[in-house]
Motif scaffolding. Structure first.
Motif, PDB file in Angstrom:
ATOM      1  N   THR A  71      54.320  -9.999  37.436  1.00 34.69           N
ATOM      2  CA  THR A  71      53.177 -10.028  36.728  1.00 34.69           C
ATOM      3  C   THR A  71      53.133  -8.899  35.746  1.00 34.69           C
ATOM      4  N   ASN A  72      53.316  -7.764  36.623  1.00 38.67           N
ATOM      5  CA  ASN A  72      53.111  -6.250  35.809  1.00 38.67           C
ATOM      6  C   ASN A  72      54.393  -6.203  34.930  1.00 38.67           C
ATOM      7  N   ALA A  73      55.477  -6.649  35.203  1.00 39.16           N
ATOM      8  CA  ALA A  73      56.656  -6.364  34.319  1.00 39.16           C
ATOM      9  C   ALA A  73      56.360  -7.203  33.174  1.00 39.16           C
ATOM     10  N   ILE A  74      55.992  -8.436  33.265  1.00 39.58           N
ATOM     11  CA  ILE A  74      55.505  -9.473  32.065  1.00 39.58           C
ATOM     12  C   ILE A  74      54.568  -8.675  31.150  1.00 39.58           C
TER      13      ILE A  74
ATOM     14  N   PHE B 111      67.186   4.889  44.846  1.00 42.53           N
ATOM     15  CA  PHE B 111      68.302   4.027  44.285  1.00 42.53           C
ATOM     16  C   PHE B 111      67.844   2.880  43.661  1.00 42.53           C
ATOM     17  N   ILE B 112      66.983   2.085  44.564  1.00 47.76           N
ATOM     18  CA  ILE B 112      66.383   0.814  44.231  1.00 47.76           C
ATOM     19  C   ILE B 112      64.954   0.854  44.309  1.00 47.76           C
ATOM     20  N   ASN B 113      64.393   0.377  43.054  1.00 45.06           N
ATOM     21  CA  ASN B 113      62.899   0.100  43.181  1.00 45.06           C
ATOM     22  C   ASN B 113      62.557  -1.105  42.431  1.00 45.06           C
ATOM     23  N   GLU B 114      61.873  -2.064  43.202  1.00 44.59           N
ATOM     24  CA  GLU B 114      61.734  -3.419  42.635  1.00 44.59           C
ATOM     25  C   GLU B 114      61.028  -3.501  41.288  1.00 44.59           C
ATOM     26  N   GLU B 115      59.876  -2.557  41.345  1.00 47.45           N
ATOM     27  CA  GLU B 115      58.945  -2.238  40.180  1.00 47.45           C
ATOM     28  C   GLU B 115      59.837  -1.882  39.063  1.00 47.45           C
ATOM     29  N   ARG B 116      60.532  -0.868  39.160  1.00 45.38           N
ATOM     30  CA  ARG B 116      61.295  -0.250  37.754  1.00 45.38           C
ATOM     31  C   ARG B 116      62.238  -1.244  37.626  1.00 45.38           C
ATOM     32  N   PHE B 117      62.843  -2.084  38.336  1.00 45.89           N
ATOM     33  CA  PHE B 117      63.890  -3.074  38.193  1.00 45.89           C
ATOM     34  C   PHE B 117      63.372  -4.047  37.146  1.00 45.89           C
ATOM     35  N   ALA B 118      62.061  -4.533  37.776  1.00 49.51           N
ATOM     36  CA  ALA B 118      61.532  -5.589  37.054  1.00 49.51           C
ATOM     37  C   ALA B 118      61.142  -5.288  35.520  1.00 49.51           C
ATOM     38  N   SER B 119      60.486  -4.255  35.516  1.00 53.39           N
ATOM     39  CA  SER B 119      60.090  -3.756  34.276  1.00 53.39           C
ATOM     40  C   SER B 119      61.306  -3.512  33.251  1.00 53.39           C
ATOM     41  N   ILE B 120      62.349  -2.916  33.693  1.00 53.54           N
ATOM     42  CA  ILE B 120      63.572  -2.688  32.807  1.00 53.54           C
ATOM     43  C   ILE B 120      64.117  -4.103  32.406  1.00 53.54           C
ATOM     44  N   PHE B 121      64.017  -5.042  33.531  1.00 54.82           N
ATOM     45  CA  PHE B 121      64.804  -6.045  33.182  1.00 54.82           C
ATOM     46  C   PHE B 121      63.968  -6.907  32.156  1.00 54.82           C
ATOM     47  N   ALA B 122      62.786  -7.154  32.417  1.00 58.23           N
ATOM     48  CA  ALA B 122      62.001  -7.857  31.496  1.00 58.23           C
ATOM     49  C   ALA B 122      62.016  -7.327  29.874  1.00 58.23           C
TER      50      ALA B 122
END
Length: 161
Positions: free
Chosen positions: A97-100, A57-68
């Motif tokens: 960094t990966n999200a950016i 339900f929560i995933n920081e990598e997925r969140f950061a990528s979508i947010f960016a």
């Protein structure tokens, strides 16, 4: 409070927080804040966050990528503003960094060019008749949107010189 009532309350909170996470991509920081407003104690928060992570339900990598991507494409934010906001949500540096890196550099520069051109048009600035204050105001606008100073002035120089 007896264990049955507490268990039922916890189940309601978990159901509510799952709905909260399903409605929109969330990070751990968002979920923790929400759980605190629901009156959860620290140990309960830790357990619920672990359960939500395990169930994806929560995933920081997925969140950061979508947010960016969303902040760049929809809000026309630059990388600096995106990074600062992700840091304020306690997202890990590597994840940030990966999200950016998911932001296409050509699209990024094209977006900034459009932002600057639209600002020039909105302010009725003639590229042949301008002053330094006008250029500085355009640069400040782009800086507030979170774009890098070096890239801003590279584009401004290509337009005005």
């Amino acid at each position: 409070m007896n264990n049955t009532i507490q268990h039922n309350i916890n189940q309601l909170i978990i159901k509510k927080i799952k709905t909260y996470c399903a409605a929109k991509e969330r990070c751990i920081d968002d979920v923790v804040r929400k759980l605190k407003t629901l009156g959860c104690k620290q140990n309960e928060i830790h357990e619920i966050v672990n359960q939500l992570s395990k169930e994806n339900f929560i995933n920081e990598e997925r969140f950061a990528s979508i947010f960016a991507q969303n902040k760049f494409k929809l809000n026309k934010w630059g990388k600096i503003k995106i990074i600062k906001t992700l840091k304020s949500k306690n997202i890990n540096e590597k994840i940030i960094t990966n999200a950016i890196e998911t932001i296409n550099n050509e699209e990024y520069e094209t977006m900034l060019i459009k932002i600057i051109q639209n600002r020039i048009k909105a302010k009725n600035i003639d590229p042949n008749k301008y002053n330094e204050l006008q250029i500085q105001k355009i640069a400040n606008y782009a800086l507030q949107k979170g774009f890098e100073e070096e890239l801003i002035f590279k584009i401004l120089n290509s337009i005005f010189i």
